[in-house]
Design a protein around this motif. Structure first.
Motif, PDB file in Angstrom:
ATOM      1  N   LEU A  30      -4.070   9.738   2.966  1.00 52.86           N
ATOM      2  CA  LEU A  30      -4.359   8.630   3.868  1.00 52.86           C
ATOM      3  C   LEU A  30      -4.731   7.371   3.087  1.00 52.86           C
ATOM      4  N   GLU A  31      -5.526   7.537   2.047  1.00 50.78           N
ATOM      5  CA  GLU A  31      -5.898   6.384   1.229  1.00 50.78           C
ATOM      6  C   GLU A  31      -4.666   5.760   0.577  1.00 50.78           C
ATOM      7  N   THR A  33      -1.354   6.052   1.544  1.00 50.86           N
ATOM      8  CA  THR A  33      -0.367   5.503   2.470  1.00 50.86           C
ATOM      9  C   THR A  33      -0.874   4.293   3.237  1.00 50.86           C
ATOM     10  N   THR A  34      -2.168   4.284   3.581  1.00 51.30           N
ATOM     11  CA  THR A  34      -2.676   3.122   4.305  1.00 51.30           C
ATOM     12  C   THR A  34      -2.666   1.882   3.424  1.00 51.30           C
ATOM     13  N   SER A  35      -2.779   2.079   2.118  1.00 53.38           N
ATOM     14  CA  SER A  35      -2.697   0.933   1.223  1.00 53.38           C
ATOM     15  C   SER A  35      -1.274   0.385   1.154  1.00 53.38           C
ATOM     16  N   VAL A  37       0.820   0.453   3.903  1.00 54.09           N
ATOM     17  CA  VAL A  37       1.188  -0.107   5.205  1.00 54.09           C
ATOM     18  C   VAL A  37       0.889  -1.600   5.211  1.00 54.09           C
ATOM     19  N   LYS A  39      -0.353  -5.255   6.179  1.00 58.06           N
ATOM     20  CA  LYS A  39      -1.491  -5.721   6.957  1.00 58.06           C
ATOM     21  C   LYS A  39      -0.976  -6.387   8.228  1.00 58.06           C
ATOM     22  N   TRP A  40      -1.750  -6.245   9.310  1.00 57.14           N
ATOM     23  CA  TRP A  40      -1.273  -6.777  10.583  1.00 57.14           C
ATOM     24  C   TRP A  40      -1.096  -8.280  10.539  1.00 57.14           C
ATOM     25  N   ILE A  52       2.478   1.537  13.535  1.00 61.64           N
ATOM     26  CA  ILE A  52       1.434   2.522  13.822  1.00 61.64           C
ATOM     27  C   ILE A  52       1.877   3.493  14.907  1.00 61.64           C
ATOM     28  N   PHE A  57       4.026   7.903   8.255  1.00 63.79           N
ATOM     29  CA  PHE A  57       3.441   7.339   7.047  1.00 63.79           C
ATOM     30  C   PHE A  57       3.729   8.274   5.879  1.00 63.79           C
TER      31      PHE A  57
END
Length: 272
Positions: A30-31, A33-35, A37, A39-40, A52, A57
């Motif tokens: 998660l750390e 893959t979220t990095s 993605v 930014k909105w 999302i 992901f």
């Protein structure tokens, strides 16, 4: 005779050495893959929501909200629905809160005449747990004759006022606004509110959170306040689990779903 504490904690659930390999791997995933993605504010809110909601992901299928609704519906044989509340930044607070409350009041008022049943449970994860909490507390005041059977609250956000880990950079509201219970339900007078209910207690609540979640403090503080009213409070802590682990593709998510199912089925059995 030695003194004993009025509040006890199962430390083994907070011990970093208790984290399973599944929790460690998912947290690392998660750390990472979220990095990756966008930014909105880089791609725009509509495009970010598409990313999302697709639930994909790094090759892992997390799944959209419909999957969770199916879980609730199929597990306890109830009608499950989500609220399509207005979203920020296009619709800033309190739009989401107002929409959530409006739908809840409608379902309570209509009940069996239009839907064939009562509103029994409210559930929400993360920021939605905040809306769940605020809506439930509102119903106690606005619809005192209606009794919810339970709340399901995975890794909820209950305050923007205390400088807790996930909120240290959130600097828009004034200090007074941050302490408003409609924004930060942790500041609600829960004992006074419980005394207004028919049973003298708040609805049973299941709190779920991982120890690698920046919202862990929110869960700990809110659940203790809930329990201090004499209301049924169940807290399940997952060693090493990050935020948003309540997914069926990982073992810790399956375990979390099992707890939710047990809680809901138990409370449904007491429904009248």
């Amino acid at each position: 005779m030695p003194l004993t504490s009025d509040i006890t904690i199962n430390y083994s659930r907070f011990d970093p050495n208790s984290a399973t390999e599944d929790a460690k791997k998912y947290s690392e995933f998660l750390e990472r893959t979220t990095s990756e993605v966008p930014k909105w504010y880089e791609v725009g809110a509509p495009r970010f929501r598409e990313i999302i909601e697709a639930g994909e992901f790094g090759g892992l299928k997390l799944g959209p909200v419909d999957g969770l609704l199916k879980f609730y519906a199929n597990t306890i044989r109830v009608t499950a629905m989500s609220i399509g509340y207005r979203l920020a930044p296009e619709h800033p607070w309190p739009a989401a809160r107002e929409d959530s409350i409006d739908v809840a009041e409608y379902l309570v008022d209509a009940e069996e005449s239009e839907h064939g049943g009562k509103l029994l449970f409210l559930a929400g994860e993360s920021g939605d747990a905040n809306l769940t909490m605020v809506t439930a507390l509102h119903l106690i005041r606005a619809r005192p004759q209606h009794v919810l059977k339970g709340l399901v609250l995975p890794y909820g956000n209950y305050t923007v006022a205390l400088g807790l880990p996930s909120m240290v950079s959130f600097d828009k509201p004034t200090p007074e606004e941050r302490r408003n219970p409609l924004v930060s339900p942790l500041f609600e007078d829960l004992r006074a509110l419980a005394s207004q209910t028919l049973s003298g207690r708040l609805p049973p609540a299941l709190f779920i959170c991982g120890t690698n979640d920046p919202l862990l403090d929110d869960t700990l503080f809110m659940s203790v306040k809930w329990q201090a009213t004499g209301s049924e409070t169940i807290v399940k802590i997952f060693p090493g689990a990050p935020h948003v682990f309540n997914v069926p593709s990982v073992d810790i998510g399956k375990e979390s779903f099992a707890y939710e199912a047990e809680f809901l089925l138990d409370k449904l059995g007491s429904a009248v």
